[in-house]
Design a protein around this motif. Structure first.
Motif, PDB file in Angstrom:
ATOM      1  N   ILE A  61       0.846  -1.199   0.000  1.00  0.00           N
ATOM      2  CA  ILE A  61       0.000   0.000   0.000  1.00  0.00           C
ATOM      3  C   ILE A  61       0.877   1.244   0.000  1.00  0.00           C
ATOM      4  O   ILE A  61       0.642   2.190  -0.754  1.00  0.00           O
TER       5      ILE A  61
ATOM      6  N   ALA B 100       1.070   4.020  -2.809  1.00  0.00           N
ATOM      7  CA  ALA B 100       0.722   5.390  -2.453  1.00  0.00           C
ATOM      8  C   ALA B 100       1.786   6.383  -2.915  1.00  0.00           C
ATOM      9  O   ALA B 100       1.483   7.554  -3.144  1.00  0.00           O
TER      10      ALA B 100
ATOM     11  N   HIS C 198       2.292   7.680  -8.839  1.00  0.00           N
ATOM     12  CA  HIS C 198       1.130   8.329  -9.448  1.00  0.00           C
ATOM     13  C   HIS C 198       0.224   7.329 -10.148  1.00  0.00           C
ATOM     14  O   HIS C 198      -0.982   7.469 -10.142  1.00  0.00           O
ATOM     15  N   HIS C 199       0.832   6.319 -10.735  1.00  0.00           N
ATOM     16  CA  HIS C 199       0.058   5.300 -11.447  1.00  0.00           C
ATOM     17  C   HIS C 199       0.771   3.957 -11.301  1.00  0.00           C
ATOM     18  O   HIS C 199       1.978   3.880 -11.484  1.00  0.00           O
TER      19      HIS C 199
ATOM     20  N   VAL D 141      -4.310  -0.465  -5.099  1.00  0.00           N
ATOM     21  CA  VAL D 141      -5.215   0.436  -4.376  1.00  0.00           C
ATOM     22  C   VAL D 141      -4.481   1.365  -3.414  1.00  0.00           C
ATOM     23  O   VAL D 141      -5.098   2.218  -2.785  1.00  0.00           O
TER      24      VAL D 141
ATOM     25  N   ARG E 174      -2.640   3.961  -3.774  1.00  0.00           N
ATOM     26  CA  ARG E 174      -2.800   5.398  -4.027  1.00  0.00           C
ATOM     27  C   ARG E 174      -4.111   5.913  -3.445  1.00  0.00           C
ATOM     28  O   ARG E 174      -4.195   7.042  -2.994  1.00  0.00           O
ATOM     29  N   ARG E 175      -5.129   5.078  -3.432  1.00  0.00           N
ATOM     30  CA  ARG E 175      -6.450   5.525  -2.977  1.00  0.00           C
ATOM     31  C   ARG E 175      -6.635   5.416  -1.464  1.00  0.00           C
ATOM     32  O   ARG E 175      -7.275   6.252  -0.862  1.00  0.00           O
ATOM     33  N   ILE E 176      -6.126   4.349  -0.880  1.00  0.00           N
ATOM     34  CA  ILE E 176      -6.440   4.158   0.544  1.00  0.00           C
ATOM     35  C   ILE E 176      -5.306   4.541   1.484  1.00  0.00           C
ATOM     36  O   ILE E 176      -5.523   4.652   2.690  1.00  0.00           O
ATOM     37  N   GLY E 177      -4.097   4.742   0.941  1.00  0.00           N
ATOM     38  CA  GLY E 177      -3.006   5.260   1.748  1.00  0.00           C
ATOM     39  C   GLY E 177      -2.512   4.329   2.828  1.00  0.00           C
ATOM     40  O   GLY E 177      -2.955   3.201   2.971  1.00  0.00           O
TER      41      GLY E 177
END
Length: 184
Positions: free
Chosen positions: A22, A26, A29-30, A151, A153-156
């Motif tokens: 994760i 995070a 960028h992609h 995921v 990048r989204r949930i950190g």
């Protein structure tokens, strides 16, 4: 060891690698699926092999500690669980980026798999067959690292730390169940 216990153990063993994945995701960028799968495969293989090594070492020592092996498994699993909870409550560290050299990613994978080696030792003390747990741990880690990077990048990092705390609690529960089963 039942299938449910193996799956729970496999999930618990993959949580620290999931937390690292994760954090790696995070920081980017992609994240392409192909890259996440490569890192997941590397971590999964390492995490699947280390319980085999631990089991082999534990099998050598098991005959010497046979009368109190369940206590050894209990202490190892609970100690490892407490360490994972402590790390889950600690501030996040800088994650290794997935663009790092392969040897550095492998070193990170090995660092997150020390707990699986300890579990392998404890399974040897309880005379548990290691092949299915090792395969399950490797597959769970492959899946969790791949998903963690995708995921991330989204949930950190917050969810990663919570996953590590949950994994620690599961290890403590497995240690307690092991002790309970052998005390009866």
């Amino acid at each position: 060891m039942s299938l449910v216990a193996i799956l729970i153990l496999a999930f618990a063993m993959s949580t620290d690698a999931f937390a690292v994945a994760i954090a790696m995701g995070a920081r980017r960028h992609h994240v392409r699926f192909k890259d996440a799968l490569k890192v997941g495969l590397l971590f999964g293989v390492i995490e699947g092999v280390t319980p085999l090594v631990g089991w082999a070492l534990g099998s050598i020592a098991a005959s010497y500690v046979e009368s109190w092996d369940h206590w050894v498994a209990f202490v190892l699993l609970c100690g490892l669980g407490v360490r994972m909870i402590h790390e889950g409550l600690s501030p996040p560290e800088d994650a290794e980026d997935s663009n790092r050299p392969l040897w550095l990613l492998a070193l990170t994978g090995f660092a997150t798999s020390i707990d699986a080696m300890v579990v392998g030792v404890s399974l040897a003390f309880t005379a548990t067959h290691i092949v299915w747990p090792a395969l399950a741990i490797g597959l769970a880690t492959l899946t969790m690292v791949t998903l963690g990077m995708l995921v991330g990048r989204r949930i950190g990092a917050l969810a990663g730390k919570r996953a590590e705390i949950f994994g620690g609690l599961v290890l403590i529960a497995v240690g307690c169940v092991t002790l309970w089963e052998h005390m009866q």
